[in-house]
Scaffold this motif. Structure first.
Motif, PDB file in Angstrom:
ATOM      1  N   VAL A  32       1.211   9.071   7.711  1.00 22.51           N
ATOM      2  CA  VAL A  32       1.624   8.023   6.843  1.00 22.51           C
ATOM      3  C   VAL A  32       0.762   6.838   7.364  1.00 22.51           C
ATOM      4  N   LEU A  42      -2.624   5.758   7.553  1.00 26.20           N
ATOM      5  CA  LEU A  42      -3.416   5.512   6.089  1.00 26.20           C
ATOM      6  C   LEU A  42      -3.247   4.205   5.812  1.00 26.20           C
ATOM      7  N   ALA A  52      -1.476   7.002  -6.556  1.00 24.76           N
ATOM      8  CA  ALA A  52      -1.674   7.099  -5.337  1.00 24.76           C
ATOM      9  C   ALA A  52      -2.761   8.044  -4.947  1.00 24.76           C
ATOM     10  N   GLU A  53      -3.648   7.654  -4.017  1.00 24.36           N
ATOM     11  CA  GLU A  53      -4.750   8.644  -3.549  1.00 24.36           C
ATOM     12  C   GLU A  53      -4.031   9.838  -2.586  1.00 24.36           C
ATOM     13  N   ILE A  54      -3.169   9.440  -2.017  1.00 19.78           N
ATOM     14  CA  ILE A  54      -2.317  10.529  -0.940  1.00 19.78           C
ATOM     15  C   ILE A  54      -0.925  10.551  -1.448  1.00 19.78           C
ATOM     16  N   TRP A 106       0.797  -1.439   0.129  1.00 16.77           N
ATOM     17  CA  TRP A 106      -0.097   0.117   0.131  1.00 16.77           C
ATOM     18  C   TRP A 106       0.777   1.492   0.039  1.00 16.77           C
ATOM     19  N   LEU A 107       2.073   1.293   0.424  1.00 19.83           N
ATOM     20  CA  LEU A 107       2.844   2.380   0.501  1.00 19.83           C
ATOM     21  C   LEU A 107       4.178   2.317  -0.527  1.00 19.83           C
ATOM     22  N   ARG A 123      -4.346   2.337   2.323  1.00 22.34           N
ATOM     23  CA  ARG A 123      -4.853   3.119   1.088  1.00 22.34           C
ATOM     24  C   ARG A 123      -3.679   3.218   0.218  1.00 22.34           C
ATOM     25  N   LYS A 124      -3.758   3.857  -1.096  1.00 18.34           N
ATOM     26  CA  LYS A 124      -2.710   3.771  -1.786  1.00 18.34           C
ATOM     27  C   LYS A 124      -1.886   5.417  -1.580  1.00 18.34           C
ATOM     28  N   VAL A 125      -0.724   5.145  -0.745  1.00 19.32           N
ATOM     29  CA  VAL A 125       0.025   6.266  -0.261  1.00 19.32           C
ATOM     30  C   VAL A 125       1.330   6.138  -1.104  1.00 19.32           C
ATOM     31  N   CYS A 126       1.786   7.292  -1.423  1.00 19.32           N
ATOM     32  CA  CYS A 126       3.045   7.291  -2.042  1.00 19.32           C
ATOM     33  C   CYS A 126       3.899   8.619  -1.071  1.00 19.32           C
TER      34      CYS A 126
END
Length: 427
Positions: free
Chosen positions: A85, A88, A50-52, A25-26, A91-94
């Motif tokens: 971070v 979250l 990424a969502e965020i 996810w990260l 979720r799709k986090v970058c």
């Protein structure tokens, strides 16, 4: 014919299937000053998906149009961003970072909290790699360190004639501060290469001597390459234990050079360990413990405020500003300190409860070393040796000194040393 490697059945079972869900996810993406032009298609794709997207203001600007989701500037203090971070997860986090995120970067921090299987990491060339390529230096033969957000005194332990260093600074004032430190330490003849905004359109490399350094308008994003040249009387911190006594500011409360070298050998520092130095005096044992490896930590316990301040000054002057000094009297001052892997008692061993408290706190498999110069403390160590075992050593040193118009041996006070290892395996 090429041999065929055997594969254990359990590794086949553990291999992910093509239809298995992706738990990564990260994403952690290294980005250079060339922005999107320097990213691989895969790196750009994870930013776009990424969502965020977290990053410094500069990183988010460099990523530009690739950020399709919510852009979040990394907050201050730094730890708050880590918490955001982690909140979250799933979720799709970058997270965007400079160069290689796992070299003094956010990637290494996040990896302490997130399993490797949950991370997709895409590093870019580090500033050290870029600097070495610009200067034509072999990176494996060059000392690389950072003083970004850290004490400049860390550089001191690396000042050896003929050595090359790459030092990552905090801001535009950093190169000038390094030049002054070098000049004050007797390395004013060294050459400084100031490398600014590497990899981008603002890249610039300028060089000059440390002494009389006069480069102006230095970009805050910079790294300094140093070719070290030692002048006469340069302050050089040797790699072996037993530094000259005159390198330490002291009032006589100092474990002398030869005894200190033997004491460090008995303490047997190992990577990542913590030392308690009880009765720290000038701080010499804790300082040399930390000089043995950057991963080593030490806490000095000293009751005298003047000596405690002196130990802190010595730590900075000898390149280990991270030495922690606790002002207080043992054993009370030991309460609440992190568990030690080794303990040295150089003063106050005869005070009630000190040795018992040190032994109780010591990690199983840890080492206790106690030095005594008085008959009373020596008797205590003899009794402890008889009851608990270990090793008992008598150390004596004599130095040549003037005797009238001739020269003779002047003996120092003998030291009795008890070395004891706490039973049990280190967890």
């Amino acid at each position: 014919m090429r041999a065929v490697e055997s594969i254990a059945p359990e590794s086949i079972l553990a291999a992910p299937r093509d239809d298995a869900p992706d738990v990564r996810w990260l994403s952690i993406v290294g980005i250079g000053e060339d922005g999107l032009d320097g990213l691989s298609p895969a790196a750009r794709a994870v930013i776009e998906a990424a969502e965020i997207v977290f990053g410094g203001v500069r990183h988010l600007a460099l990523a530009g149009d690739a950020v399709k989701g919510e852009a979040r500037a990394w907050p201050s203090p730094f730890e708050r961003g880590v918490a955001e971070v982690l909140a979250l997860r799933g979720r799709k986090v970058c997270v965007l970072a400079s160069g290689d995120p796992f070299l003094h970067g956010v990637g290494a921090v996040l990896a302490r909290h997130v399993a490797a299987g949950e991370i997709a990491a895409m590093p870019a060339p580090s500033s050290f790699s870029l600097a070495a390529s610009r200067l034509g230096w072999a990176l494996a033969e060059t000392g690389c360190l950072t003083v970004h957000g850290r004490s400049l005194d860390l550089v001191r332990a690396h000042l050896h004639p003929g050595r090359r260093l790459l030092v990552l600074t905090s801001d535009g004032a950093g190169p000038g501060e390094i030049a002054r430190l070098l000049t004050e330490s007797g390395f004013g003849g060294s050459t400084l290469h100031v490398l600014e905004a590497l990899g981008g359109p603002r890249e610039r490399v300028r060089s000059g001597p440390a002494e009389g350094f006069d480069l102006a308008d230095v970009d805050p994003l910079n790294l300094v390459g140093i070719e070290l040249v030692a002048g006469e009387g340069a302050r050089i911190i040797a790699r072996a234990p037993g530094l000259p006594d005159d390198l330490f500011e002291n009032d006589g409360q100092l474990t002398k050079r030869e005894i200190r070298a033997v004491t460090l050998s008995a303490l047997s520092p190992r990577r990542g360990e913590l030392l308690w130095d009880i009765g720290a005096g000038a701080g010499s044992v804790g300082i040399e413990w930390m000089l043995a490896d950057p991963s080593l930590r030490a806490i000095g316990i000293e009751a005298d405020p003047e000596r405690a301040a002196r130990a802190r000054r010595n730590a900075g002057a000898l390149g280990v500003p991270g030495l922690e000094i606790v002002e207080g009297l043992a054993p009370d001052a030991l309460a609440g300190l992190p568990v030690p892997d080794a303990v040295f008692v150089g003063g106050g061993a005869g005070a009630p409860g000190v040795l018992d408290a040190a032994i109780a706190a010591l990690r199983p498999g840890g080492r206790l070393v106690v030095n005594a110069v008085t008959l009373e403390t020596e008797a205590l160590l003899v009794a402890r040796h008889g009851a608990q075992g270990g090793e008992l050593v008598r150390l004596s040193v004599a130095r040549a000194a003037p005797v009238g118009g001739l020269t003779g041996w002047r003996p120092a006070m003998p030291v009795t040393q008890w070395i004891w290892v706490k039973p049990g395996a280190r967890p």
